[in-house]
Structure formats: C-alpha cells, structure tokens
Design a protein around this motif. Structure first.
Motif, short mmCIF file in Angstrom:
data_model
loop_
_atom_site.label_atom_id
_atom_site.label_comp_id
_atom_site.label_asym_id
_atom_site.label_seq_id
_atom_site.Cartn_x
_atom_site.Cartn_y
_atom_site.Cartn_z
N CYS A 49 0.81 -1.23 0.00
CA CYS A 49 0.00 0.00 0.00
C CYS A 49 0.84 1.27 0.00
O CYS A 49 0.30 2.36 0.17
CB CYS A 49 -0.89 0.00 1.23
SG CYS A 49 0.09 0.16 2.76
N ARG A 59 3.05 4.12 4.53
CA ARG A 59 2.04 3.07 4.41
C ARG A 59 0.65 3.69 4.37
O ARG A 59 0.23 4.31 5.36
CB ARG A 59 2.08 2.17 5.65
CG ARG A 59 3.42 1.58 5.99
CD ARG A 59 3.77 0.57 4.98
NE ARG A 59 4.70 -0.40 5.51
CZ ARG A 59 5.79 -0.79 4.85
NH1 ARG A 59 6.10 -0.24 3.69
NH2 ARG A 59 6.56 -1.73 5.35
N CYS A 61 -2.04 2.08 4.56
CA CYS A 61 -2.92 1.33 5.48
C CYS A 61 -2.75 1.77 6.92
O CYS A 61 -3.56 1.43 7.77
CB CYS A 61 -2.68 -0.19 5.36
SG CYS A 61 -1.12 -0.76 6.07
S1 FES Z 1 -1.24 -3.37 3.24
FE1 FES Z 1 0.59 -4.30 3.94
S2 FES Z 1 1.73 -2.58 4.57
FE2 FES Z 1 -0.16 -1.70 4.10
#
Ligand code: FES
Ligand SMILES: Cc1cc2nc3c(=O)[nH]c(=O)nc-3n(C[C@H](O)[C@H](O)[C@H](O)COP(=O)(O)OP(=O)(O)OC[C@H]3O[C@@H](n4cnc5c(N)ncnc54)[C@H](O)[C@@H]3O)c2cc1C
Ligand code: FES
Lengths: 154, 251
Positions: A49, A59, A61
């Motif tokens: 992500c 990140r 996420c």
């Molecule tokens: S989805 Fe795995 S680090 Fe963000």
C-alpha cells in the motif's frame, strides 16, 4: 461524525467528507476508485500500500485519511501513464521486475522516494532499503536491477 | 481488519490537547505517527471513542542535540544523526523500515513501550528524562526507569501526554556499541543490547528479551519466550550480544 478533508491527490485538489476511521488506503481505493494502491496485510508489514505523502514513502494502510489533510498524496496512478511511463516504470518493464504485479505499486512508490532522495544507491544497500516491501514472485533481483538502472537515468 | 468508529479531534495547541484528554480520559487516545496505534485499532485491540491527533501541536515538535519533542519522527532524527549521541544514531536505522520511520515518532515509541523497541532501551541506557504533562497536575519529569512499568505499560495517566525526552550531553571521548538480532532488517529485534562507556563508567542494557529493557548487572536478566523466539534462545543470544557490545565499547 464525518470530518472534512482537503487533500491533493495526483495533482488534483479534492474536498471530501470522510469518517475518521477510514484509512488513506480505503479512501483512495473505495472513494476515489484509485485501485492501483494495493492492500496485502493491512498492518504495515507488506508494503503493498506504499504511497508518497508530500514526497515521502508511507504506508497508506497505517494512515487515516484525515491525517492527510492539507497534504499531497501521489499514487501509482499519478506516476506515469501508458505511453508516458516514468524512468522507474520503464526500468521495471525492461528488467521484468514484476510477475503478478501485486507488489509493484508499492515498490514503485518506495523506488520513487529513493530516487528523489538524491542519495547514491548501491547494489549492496538496496536489499536493506527494500526490506519494507514484500514480493512473492520475483525473488527481488530484477527489482534491484530496475531501481539501479533508473538511478542511472535520473 | 477495519477499525470501529471513533471521533477525531486535531488540536492546534498543547493546552487544547490536554483539555481534550482531561475531558475524555480513558475514552480517548492520543494519535502520533499511528504506526502502532492504527494496527491496534484495525485489529480492534484498542477501541477508543475519541482520537486526539497530536500532529499540529507545535509544543511537541522541535529537536536539539540533547532533547526531542514527542512528535519528532525517527526520520527527522536520522537526518540530524551527526548532532545525536552516536549510539542513538546507530539504533535509529533498526526501527522498522524507512517508510515506518517517516511517520513513527520518538514519543509514540516510548509511550507504546514495546519491550523490543529501540527507544525504550536507549532511554534506559542514556538515563534519559521524560517530561509529561496533564491539565490538572501540570508537568512532571520522570526517569526512564520510573516511566516504564511493564510491557506496553507506562506511568502515563489517561489524561497525560509525553511532551519530550532529553538525555545528558554526550561527552568527547565517550565510547559505545549497539547490536541486535532480527530476522530481517526492519523487523522487531529478537534480542538486542547496547553499551556506553562514559568517563570510565560502563553501562549496558539488554532489550527485546524480557518484559522491559534491563540494565545488565551481575544477576543476569529476565527473559520471556513467545511465538518469535523461546526464552532459552533469548537468554543465550542476549548474553552473547551483551558480551559483544561490552567488548566493543571497551576497546
Ligand atoms: S497493506 Fe501491507 S503494509 Fe499496508
Ligand atoms: C512493520 C513495522 C515494523 C516496526 N518495527 C519496529 C522496530 O523494529 N522497532 C521499534 O521500536 N518499533 C517498530 N515499529 C513501531 C514503530 O516504531 C511505531 O512508530 C512506534 O512504536 C509508535 O510510534 P507512533 O508515533 O507511530 O505512535 P502511535 O502508533 O501513534 O501511538 C502509539 C501509542 O502511544 C500513544 N502515544 C503516542 N504519542 C503519545 C504522547 N505524546 N503522549 C502520550 N501517549 C502517546 C498512543 O496513544 C498509542 O497508544 C514497527 C512498526 C511497524 C508497522
Ligand atoms: S510480482 Fe507478484 S508479488 Fe511481486
């Protein structure tokens, strides 16, 4: 309660109302339909992500969309387009640096941040710099090759 | 893996942030870089009703060679590595991946207090002082030992914020060493140790082996086993790493 969010995504100024619990990754994918940002683990481990926040690799996420307020986000959709790929994307293509492609948008964001940092990248240190992105297909060799090739064209 | 709903406030001054904490207490959580808290929310291991985002509180920013505001990111410190005690500079690259360090803060690392975290070990090693503040009781300063109560548990009350951490001036001629074992670069350590020799006095700390980082003494150290490594592994590797850093720092 919804929160108002002003953010620049791939060069475009946006204003949206979002619930605070919405992550930046879900905002990009579900609200903006920018599905190039992939979700693997959703807890910071796999790097799929990874996007650029004011030029830094982060990140998506692990960031709430509201935390991106007033900032600029660049996703893989903002990096190049068919026929006008970035040097890093061209190097990924030339070196076969992806197979299934799931990890690729994250590696491109990480690679782009490394290229923009202006630091000299060596083959010896790249595995460590890439440790925050997982790839189950390529064995990483072609990804290291592609980033080194793009370094030359910067 | 989606968080439960919560409210969100983004105060722009310290009094405003402390006032929010004062009014909401146990129902709210401060948000720093989110690199530990957002996963906890997603797994619903934490379910605060309100998040207080510290990102725009200017009093928590700022850095001198001897102190860092709680909201200083690890990446910001890495860029000023030359101004830091060298043992901090050496430990920073081990704190997750550079993408994590772009967001993760010094204050968040200390307040989260993961026993495998590098910052709690550094704070104990350098005999750092932590400044905390609440609306009702004002400011107080705690030693690293007083601040750390147990794994993921600090002396911070629900209405209190960590403001900054400071460490003594690094004297010329002081020596040091740092070592850790992790499966891959950026993973949490399975065992780690660090040592300083300052004005002839040796101080060594072992971390990621037990419930908290520990000052090495004659009595050995406490170990715990988990999914990642057994207690026996941690005792053995912790001992070896302590020997290594104490030897390196002595030379
Ligand atoms: S989805 Fe795995 S680090 Fe963000
Ligand atoms: C893949 C991955 C690998 C990692 N590897 C490592 C590693 O090797 N070593 C390591 O040390 N860490 C590691 N981390 C954790 C990372 O360093 C976190 O950033 C850090 O532990 C928490 O900092 P944060 O700023 O993100 O805090 P947040 O996640 O925002 O907050 C953490 C906790 O601290 C509280 N808090 C934050 N700031 C304050 C404050 N000023 N006052 C009071 N309470 C506060 C929050 O309420 C929350 O409970 C890793 C994380 C990930 C996702
Ligand atoms: S190309 Fe398939 S995961 Fe990397």
């Amino acid at each position: 309660m919804e929160q108002s969010l002003r953010v620049k995504v791939n060069g475009q100024d946006l204003r949206r109302e979002v619930p605070p619990r919405l992550t930046l990754a879900d905002f990009l994918r579900d609200r903006l339909r920018l599905t190039g940002t992939h979700l693997g683990c959703e807890h910071g481990v796999c790097g799929a992500c990874t996007v650029l926040l004011d030029g830094d690799a982060v990140r998506a996420c692990l960031l709430l969309a509201v935390q991106a307020d007033g900032r600029e986000v660049t996703t893989v959709e903002g990096m190049g387009e068919p026929g006008r790929l970035t040097p890093l994307q061209r190097a990924f293509l030339a070196r076969g640096a992806f197979q299934c492609g799931f990890c690729t948008p994250g590696f491109l964001a990480t690679g782009e941040a490394l290229l923009r940092s202006g630091r000299r990248l060596t083959r010896a240190e790249l595995p460590q710099l890439l440790a925050g992105n997982l790839c189950r297909c390529t064995g990483y060799g072609p990804i290291v090759d592609a980033i080194l090739e793009a370094t030359g064209s910067r | 893996m989606k968080s439960a709903a919560f409210d969100y406030e983004r105060p722009t001054s310290l009094p405003e942030a402390l006032d929010l904490l004062d009014r909401h207490g146990e129902d709210c959580k401060p948000l720093a870089g989110g690199q530990s808290l957002v996963p906890l929310l997603a797994m619903r291991l934490a379910r605060p009703r309100l998040l207080v985002d510290l990102d725009r509180v200017p009093e928590l920013r700022g850095f001198t060679g001897q102190a860092a505001g709680a909201m200083t990111t690890n990446a910001q410190l890495e860029r000023r590595a030359g101004d830091l005690p060298p043992v901090i500079a050496a430990a920073l690259p081990h704190i997750g991946h550079f993408q994590i360090r772009n967001r993760g803060t010094v204050g968040g690392s200390l307040a989260h207090l993961d026993p495998a975290g590098e910052w709690p070990a550094l704070a104990l090693l350098l005999e750092a002082e932590l400044t905390v503040e609440s609306k009702r009781r004002g400011r107080r300063t705690l030693s690293a030992g007083e601040f750390m109560r147990g794994p993921l548990t600090t002396a911070l009350a629900a209405d209190e914020l960590l403001i900054s951490v400071s460490w003594p001036r690094w004297p010329a001629g002081a020596r040091w060493a740092f070592a850790e074992v992790a499966r891959r670069p950026g993973d949490f350590a399975l065992a780690g140790a660090a040592c300083t020799v300052i004005a002839g006095r040796t101080r060594a700390v072992v971390f990621a082996v037990g419930p908290l980082p520990q000052v090495a003494g004659d009595g050995g150290f406490e170990v715990t086993g988990d999914l990642h490594a057994s207690a026996a592994y941690r005792r053995e590797v912790g001992k070896r790493l302590l020997d290594r850093v104490m030897t390196q720092a002595a030379i």
